[in-house]
Design a protein around this motif. Structure first.
Motif, PDB file in Angstrom:
ATOM      1  N   TYR A 158       0.915  -1.285  -0.184  1.00 53.76           N
ATOM      2  CA  TYR A 158      -0.137   0.115   0.025  1.00 53.76           C
ATOM      3  C   TYR A 158       0.736   1.394  -0.020  1.00 53.76           C
ATOM      4  O   TYR A 158       0.418   2.301  -0.575  1.00 53.76           O
ATOM      5  CB  TYR A 158      -0.976  -0.112   1.223  1.00 53.76           C
ATOM      6  CG  TYR A 158      -2.177  -0.957   1.114  1.00 53.76           C
ATOM      7  CD1 TYR A 158      -3.214  -0.440   0.370  1.00 53.76           C
ATOM      8  CD2 TYR A 158      -2.185  -2.096   1.751  1.00 53.76           C
ATOM      9  CE1 TYR A 158      -4.373  -1.494   0.167  1.00 53.76           C
ATOM     10  CE2 TYR A 158      -3.268  -3.194   1.298  1.00 53.76           C
ATOM     11  CZ  TYR A 158      -4.483  -2.576   0.729  1.00 53.76           C
ATOM     12  OH  TYR A 158      -5.367  -3.496   0.717  1.00 53.76           O
ATOM     13  N   CYS A 163      -3.942   3.186  -2.607  1.00 55.15           N
ATOM     14  CA  CYS A 163      -5.157   2.563  -2.302  1.00 55.15           C
ATOM     15  C   CYS A 163      -6.020   2.647  -3.426  1.00 55.15           C
ATOM     16  O   CYS A 163      -7.125   2.119  -3.844  1.00 55.15           O
ATOM     17  CB  CYS A 163      -5.894   3.043  -1.247  1.00 55.15           C
ATOM     18  SG  CYS A 163      -5.495   2.713   0.288  1.00 55.15           S
ATOM     19  N   LYS A 164      -5.363   3.271  -4.691  1.00 49.11           N
ATOM     20  CA  LYS A 164      -5.937   3.449  -5.857  1.00 49.11           C
ATOM     21  C   LYS A 164      -5.819   1.989  -6.707  1.00 49.11           C
ATOM     22  O   LYS A 164      -6.658   1.711  -7.436  1.00 49.11           O
ATOM     23  CB  LYS A 164      -5.824   4.716  -6.684  1.00 49.11           C
ATOM     24  CG  LYS A 164      -6.330   5.067  -8.209  1.00 49.11           C
ATOM     25  CD  LYS A 164      -5.983   6.176  -8.433  1.00 49.11           C
ATOM     26  CE  LYS A 164      -6.817   6.654  -9.958  1.00 49.11           C
ATOM     27  NZ  LYS A 164      -6.248   7.617 -10.485  1.00 49.11           N
ATOM     28  N   ASP A 167      -7.114  -2.600  -4.008  1.00 48.91           N
ATOM     29  CA  ASP A 167      -8.201  -2.229  -3.284  1.00 48.91           C
ATOM     30  C   ASP A 167      -8.154  -2.367  -1.893  1.00 48.91           C
ATOM     31  O   ASP A 167      -7.648  -3.481  -1.267  1.00 48.91           O
ATOM     32  CB  ASP A 167      -9.275  -3.369  -4.038  1.00 48.91           C
ATOM     33  CG  ASP A 167     -10.532  -3.201  -3.388  1.00 48.91           C
ATOM     34  OD1 ASP A 167     -11.095  -1.919  -2.738  1.00 48.91           O
ATOM     35  OD2 ASP A 167     -11.454  -4.046  -3.507  1.00 48.91           O
ATOM     36  N   TRP A 200      -3.802   7.379   3.165  1.00 50.16           N
ATOM     37  CA  TRP A 200      -4.291   7.535   1.789  1.00 50.16           C
ATOM     38  C   TRP A 200      -6.093   7.630   2.010  1.00 50.16           C
ATOM     39  O   TRP A 200      -6.424   8.476   1.112  1.00 50.16           O
ATOM     40  CB  TRP A 200      -4.118   6.174   1.102  1.00 50.16           C
ATOM     41  CG  TRP A 200      -2.763   5.725   0.646  1.00 50.16           C
ATOM     42  CD1 TRP A 200      -1.766   5.162   1.560  1.00 50.16           C
ATOM     43  CD2 TRP A 200      -1.986   6.140  -0.437  1.00 50.16           C
ATOM     44  NE1 TRP A 200      -0.699   5.001   0.822  1.00 50.16           N
ATOM     45  CE2 TRP A 200      -0.901   5.756  -0.418  1.00 50.16           C
ATOM     46  CE3 TRP A 200      -2.588   6.794  -1.789  1.00 50.16           C
ATOM     47  CZ2 TRP A 200       0.275   6.010  -1.289  1.00 50.16           C
ATOM     48  CZ3 TRP A 200      -1.589   7.078  -2.584  1.00 50.16           C
ATOM     49  CH2 TRP A 200      -0.132   6.480  -2.363  1.00 50.16           C
ATOM     50  N   GLN A 236       1.949   7.996  -5.296  1.00 55.45           N
ATOM     51  CA  GLN A 236       2.358   6.760  -5.668  1.00 55.45           C
ATOM     52  C   GLN A 236       3.839   6.597  -5.843  1.00 55.45           C
ATOM     53  O   GLN A 236       4.064   7.523  -6.777  1.00 55.45           O
ATOM     54  CB  GLN A 236       1.297   6.192  -6.702  1.00 55.45           C
ATOM     55  CG  GLN A 236       1.700   5.056  -7.285  1.00 55.45           C
ATOM     56  CD  GLN A 236       0.528   4.351  -8.425  1.00 55.45           C
ATOM     57  OE1 GLN A 236      -0.438   5.079  -8.710  1.00 55.45           O
ATOM     58  NE2 GLN A 236       0.899   3.342  -8.926  1.00 55.45           N
ATOM     59  N   ALA A 267      -5.661  14.414 -10.229  1.00 49.80           N
ATOM     60  CA  ALA A 267      -5.470  13.257  -9.357  1.00 49.80           C
ATOM     61  C   ALA A 267      -6.219  13.240  -7.910  1.00 49.80           C
ATOM     62  O   ALA A 267      -6.538  12.321  -7.420  1.00 49.80           O
ATOM     63  CB  ALA A 267      -3.992  12.839  -9.203  1.00 49.80           C
ATOM     64  N   GLU A 270      -9.797  12.158  -7.879  1.00 48.62           N
ATOM     65  CA  GLU A 270     -10.085  10.639  -8.483  1.00 48.62           C
ATOM     66  C   GLU A 270      -9.747  10.022  -7.288  1.00 48.62           C
ATOM     67  O   GLU A 270     -10.257   9.128  -6.841  1.00 48.62           O
ATOM     68  CB  GLU A 270      -8.536  10.343  -9.621  1.00 48.62           C
ATOM     69  CG  GLU A 270      -9.270  11.036 -10.872  1.00 48.62           C
ATOM     70  CD  GLU A 270      -8.236  10.424 -11.920  1.00 48.62           C
ATOM     71  OE1 GLU A 270      -7.349   9.620 -11.377  1.00 48.62           O
ATOM     72  OE2 GLU A 270      -8.339  10.661 -13.082  1.00 48.62           O
ATOM     73  N   ASP A 271      -8.755  10.414  -6.428  1.00 46.15           N
ATOM     74  CA  ASP A 271      -8.628   9.679  -5.128  1.00 46.15           C
ATOM     75  C   ASP A 271      -9.657  10.155  -4.204  1.00 46.15           C
ATOM     76  O   ASP A 271     -10.166   9.100  -3.336  1.00 46.15           O
ATOM     77  CB  ASP A 271      -7.233  10.335  -4.245  1.00 46.15           C
ATOM     78  CG  ASP A 271      -5.979  10.207  -5.229  1.00 46.15           C
ATOM     79  OD1 ASP A 271      -6.052   9.175  -6.038  1.00 46.15           O
ATOM     80  OD2 ASP A 271      -4.817  10.816  -4.930  1.00 46.15           O
ATOM     81  N   GLU A 274     -12.339   7.552  -5.177  1.00 48.07           N
ATOM     82  CA  GLU A 274     -11.930   6.332  -4.589  1.00 48.07           C
ATOM     83  C   GLU A 274     -12.348   6.029  -3.226  1.00 48.07           C
ATOM     84  O   GLU A 274     -12.898   5.166  -3.019  1.00 48.07           O
ATOM     85  CB  GLU A 274     -10.555   6.114  -5.098  1.00 48.07           C
ATOM     86  CG  GLU A 274     -10.150   4.674  -4.584  1.00 48.07           C
ATOM     87  CD  GLU A 274     -10.554   3.902  -5.838  1.00 48.07           C
ATOM     88  OE1 GLU A 274     -10.617   2.521  -5.330  1.00 48.07           O
ATOM     89  OE2 GLU A 274     -10.902   4.076  -6.757  1.00 48.07           O
ATOM     90  N   ASP A 277     -15.966   5.903  -2.754  1.00 52.75           N
ATOM     91  CA  ASP A 277     -16.480   4.328  -3.299  1.00 52.75           C
ATOM     92  C   ASP A 277     -16.182   3.289  -2.306  1.00 52.75           C
ATOM     93  O   ASP A 277     -16.715   2.143  -2.605  1.00 52.75           O
ATOM     94  CB  ASP A 277     -15.875   4.331  -4.702  1.00 52.75           C
ATOM     95  CG  ASP A 277     -16.243   5.161  -6.009  1.00 52.75           C
ATOM     96  OD1 ASP A 277     -17.341   5.609  -5.658  1.00 52.75           O
ATOM     97  OD2 ASP A 277     -15.612   5.170  -6.646  1.00 52.75           O
TER      98      ASP A 277
END
Length: 897
Positions: A158, A163-164, A167, A200, A236, A267, A270-271, A274, A277
């Protein structure tokens, strides 16, 4: 002499991998690693046996000999690194289990590092889901060090991929049972993994496992979370093969830089998506109170508030499943008009939760709820304004600026200054958080509204207008915003510029690049550089050198030559690249070689007739002939076919530029690797700093605890000292009382007889008569006699304590001031009547003797003689008293006595 060991190096690698001798296996692993590193690509024949029989690696990574296992892990890492995704996919399901059970808990650091690197390579070459499927069951292993090794490997995965890519849901669900493990090392690794995932995911990870932890475990984790809350968002550090290919393609494309910047900007979004979600949607419809709408329609504000509190508890989840919430939204909109501010606050909080839980699904309810909230902004209480602002922000996140702008601009014209001020604050927040640049009509509307707000009488509204314009300028840029600021004075412009410099936005307008105007041709030919000579520092790259490689010597149409700035040169502008070179080789018209004439280009590539020069007749060598056309045709040497349109000097210069480009690319790669290394070092230093801070905090708390104990001990010592002083004072008082009692007791005992035999009585007999008659003179005489007996009493009599005298005599002795005079106590004698007990008794003698023995002082007279003398004196006194009574007629018959 023993025979030499046989040489097994001639055996094939698969046979050596399966050999029963561990030394043969170890040498086979080393040879395989060396051969893998020498392969040119992934299709080398050395990989074929291991791809056909993947079970060979199962024994290699779990070799029974530790030394051979370390080499086997290293060989497997080389196999994955140079064998590519196919090597990972073929062997992954057979090696991850043995690696987690025997490689990760390896006692040798090299073997443990190779095991972790193998897992990272498996994730990098393909994806992380298969690795997690085989690694997570190890968390239930019965050996603690195996579980601890698996947790450390998960933390490393990780940390490198984030974590992107990996999972987090399966790992978070498996963390609960690990926290209850009996081994402290396992619990420590579980905490490290949780902290890494918190870097994260932040608070979004808690709904998945937080409720299953004990309160003590939650408190410990919260303390660890405090150390990373202030850290920047993690990046990352290691990329998958697919990501590497995409990055390589993006860097090769002309617009790769812009794409990379855009990817970095989004980015974060998107994080966040994520993270959101992670939570599973919850269906709240069955959990809603049955009498919700009846309670909301009650005339008592407490009933309405209790109904909203119940609704708040139901919808307080990270994510809500979509459903028909029209009635609930309308009821909440109605609550915005409630007279009680507590009801309005709870309703706004409910709107906030519902909008954040539904996210984009809440867009259809925006028109129902947004205007009532804006209308309620007239409340001046800060807590109510904050709740309404939070609800508006949540509604905006589910929509976009275009949907909300009309309502916002409408309420910027409201007559209530409070509504106007809170609305402009909401508009500023929208401009800061929007990801979409407003359109030109929207920009004009916002700019006009902000300019109008600058003329308001309220200071807060004027500042809000300036901040609106400054934030909009941050999105568009100073140049695009200048037309909207032309009518403002210098003071207001300075205020807008101040907010512009401090504003933070997420949407930025990227203007199109400005194409430079064409420049006229140079009057003189460019000097060519000698072969092998580098261009001077700061010299611009010649455009014709690179273009001449692709252009043939024959003239081609200008539309076929792509421009670096994205446009096609016009017919009347600059000559196409390579025209100067063609003029050098073939004259003004760019005469082609005979071979080119024999094979003309296709019809669509034929050049049109050259256009007339813009500034009259052409200037320079490219625009005028050197000699007559016929002479030029005769004297022009045919160019060498091997030159392909460029000279040797230009070719050498081109090679130099290519070398410089390669060196530049290598330097970029080196800087990237250094940056990654520095980031790793920074992370390690941050972790060490956090550990040092934790140790310092623990030491400070320990010191404070010791200081508290010391203060308590000091107070106890002071109390004990005060008690001792009190006891000492009490002892002194008792000593004084004892001395006083001894002095009083020393005066009361009878006196011992004197050595003269008459007990020191020098008074005449009449004094004894007075004493017997009870006259005052007799009392005084008795007192005098007592004092004389006191002076003549031996020292041993005074040393007896009152308790000893009470024990010896059986009763308390009367004081000297009694009615018996100074002759001491009287006792009724059966023969003589009252007699004076002035002689020493047996107990007093015993007392005096014991005290004399203790004091070691010799006696002055013998006890027997004292008793005889006392008896004689007593008898004489009794006879005299009887005679005196007989003379005075006071004698009584014996019956009366």
């Amino acid at each position: 002499m023993a025979d030499a060991e046989p040489d097994f190096s001639s055996l094939p690698l698969p046979d050596r991998f399966a050999h029963k001798n561990w030394k043969v296996r170890k040498e086979g692993y080393e040879d395989a690693k060396a051969q893998f590193e020498k392969t040119p690509d992934e299709s080398a024949p050395v990989f074929t046996p291991f791809l056909n029989d993947p079970s060979l690696w199962k024994g290699a990574v779990a070799d029974s000999n530790v030394a051979a296992q370390v080499e086997g892990m290293g060989a497997y890492c080389s196999f994955l690194k140079f064998g590519g995704p196919q090597a990972c996919a073929r062997t992954r399901h057979l090696t991850i289990g043995p690696i987690s059970e025997k490689g990760l808990p390896c006692a040798r650091p090299a073997g443990k590092a190779s095991a972790q690197e193998a897992l990272l390579l498996c994730v990098e070459l393909d994806k992380a889901d298969p690795v997690l499927e085989d690694l997570l069951p190890t968390l239930s292993h019965k050996v603690p060090k195996v579980v601890a090794g698996a947790l450390a490997a998960l933390t490393l995965i990780y940390h490198n991929f984030g974590c992107k890519i990996v999972d987090p849901k399966p790992t978070l669900k498996a963390l609960t049972k690990v926290f209850g493990h009996a081994d402290k090392n396992v619990r420590a690794e579980a905490q490290n993994l949780t902290v890494e995932m918190y870097r994260w995911l932040r608070e979004a990870m808690k709904p998945l496992f937080w409720a299953d932890l004990k309160p003590v475990q939650q408190q410990d984790l919260e303390k660890l979370f405090e150390g990373v809350k202030q850290d920047a968002a993690p990046k990352q550090e290691r990329f998958t093969r697919a990501q590497q290919d995409a990055m390589a393609a993006a860097s090769a494309a002309p617009s790769g830089g812009g794409a990379e910047e855009e990817g970095e900007e989004y980015a974060e979004d998107e994080d966040e998506a994520e993270v959101l979600d992670l939570a599973e949607p919850v269906d709240i419809m069955p959990k809603l109170p049955k009498d919700l709408h009846d309670q909301l329609g009650s005339s008592k504000w407490k009933d309405r508030k209790e109904a909203l509190d119940a609704l708040y508890n139901v919808i307080n989840v990270p994510r809500i499943k979509d459903g028909p919430y029209d009635e609930i939204v309308r009821a909440l909109a109605k609550c915005m008009k409630d007279a009680n501010v507590a009801v309005v606050t709870v309703a706004a909080n409910c709107v906030d939760l519902l909008a954040r839980g539904l996210r984009n699904s809440f867009m259809k309810y925006r028109s129902t709820i947004m205007m009532p909230i804006l209308e309620r902004l007239k409340e001046k209480k800060q807590s109510v304004a904050d709740a309404l602002g939070g609800a508006l922000d949540a509604v905006f996140l589910s929509t976009d600026l275009s949907d909300c702008l009309d309502d916002i601009l409408e309420y910027l014209k409201h007559k209530n200054p409070q509504v106007k001020q809170e609305t402009v604050k909401f508009l500023i927040r929208c401009l800061r958080t929007t990801r979409i640049v407003p359109s030109k009509p929207e920009i004009k509307s916002i700019a006009d509204a902000g300019t109008k707000l600058l003329t308001e009488s309220t200071e807060g509204i004027r500042a809000g207008g300036a901040e609106t314009l400054g934030t909009l300028m941050k999105i568009l840029g100073e140049r695009a915003m200048n037309p909207y600021l032309d009518g403002l004075d210098d003071i207001r412009k300075a205020k807008v510029k101040e907010f512009f410099e401090t504003a933070e936005v997420k949407a930025k307008d990227r203007p199109k690049p400005i194409v430079a105007p064409p420049k006229p041709a140079a009057p003189a030919a460019r000097k060519t550089m000698a072969p092998g000579k580098k261009p001077a520092l700061g010299m611009k790259k010649p455009a014709s050198a690179a273009a001449a490689i692709e252009d043939p010597p024959a003239k081609v149409a200008p539309k076929g030559i792509p421009s670096k700035l994205g446009g096609i040169p016009k017919a009347g502008g600059l000559a196409p690249p390579g025209s100067k070179l063609r003029s050098k080789l073939g004259g003004p018209g760019g005469l082609a070689s005979p071979v080119r004439r024999a094979a003309p280009p296709p019809a669509e590539e034929e050049a049109a007739p050259p256009a007339a020069p813009k500034f009259g007749l052409g200037r320079g060598l490219a625009g005028r002939p050197i000699a007559k056309p016929s002479a030029a045709a005769e004297s022009a040497p045919a160019p060498a076919p091997a030159m392909s349109g460029i000279s040797a000097a230009e070719r050498a210069e081109l090679e130099q530029l290519r070398d410089e480009k390669e060196r530049f690319a290598r330097s970029i790669e080196d800087m990237k690797s250094e940056r990654s290394k520095f980031n790793n070092q920074l992370t390690e230093l941050q972790n060490q700093n956090a550990q040092l801070i934790e140790d310092h905090t623990r030491d400070v708390l320990s010191i404070k605890a010791k200081e508290t104990q010391l203060v308590r001990a000091r107070s106890d010592a002071e109390a004990a000292e005060a008690n001792v002083q009190k006891q000492q004072r009490e002892i002194e008082r008792l000593k004084r009382e004892l001395a006083r009692a001894l002095r009083a007791t020393a005066m009361s005992p009878p006196h011992a007889p004197s050595e003269s035999g008459n007990m020191g009585f020098s008074e005449p007999a009449s004094m004894y008569h007075e004493a017997s008659s009870g006259t005052p003179s007799a009392a005084r005489s008795g007192l005098h006699m007592g004092s004389r007996f006191e002076s003549s009493r031996p020292r041993s009599y005074a040393s007896a304590s009152p308790s000893e005298e009470k024990e010896n005599n059986g009763h308390e002795s009367p004081s000297l001031g009694s009615r018996d005079g100074g002759l001491g106590r009287r006792k009724l004698s059966p023969t003589y009547g009252y007699s004076n007990i002035g002689s020493p008794t047996r107990s007093s003698t015993r007392n005096s003797t014991s005290h004399a023995d203790e004091d070691q002082q010799p006696r002055s007279s013998e006890p027997a003689e004292n008793w005889k003398r006392a008896a004689e004196v007593t008898s004489q006194l009794k006879a005299r008293i009887e005679q005196m009574k007989a003379r005075q007629g006071l004698s009584r018959p014996p019956t009366q006595r």
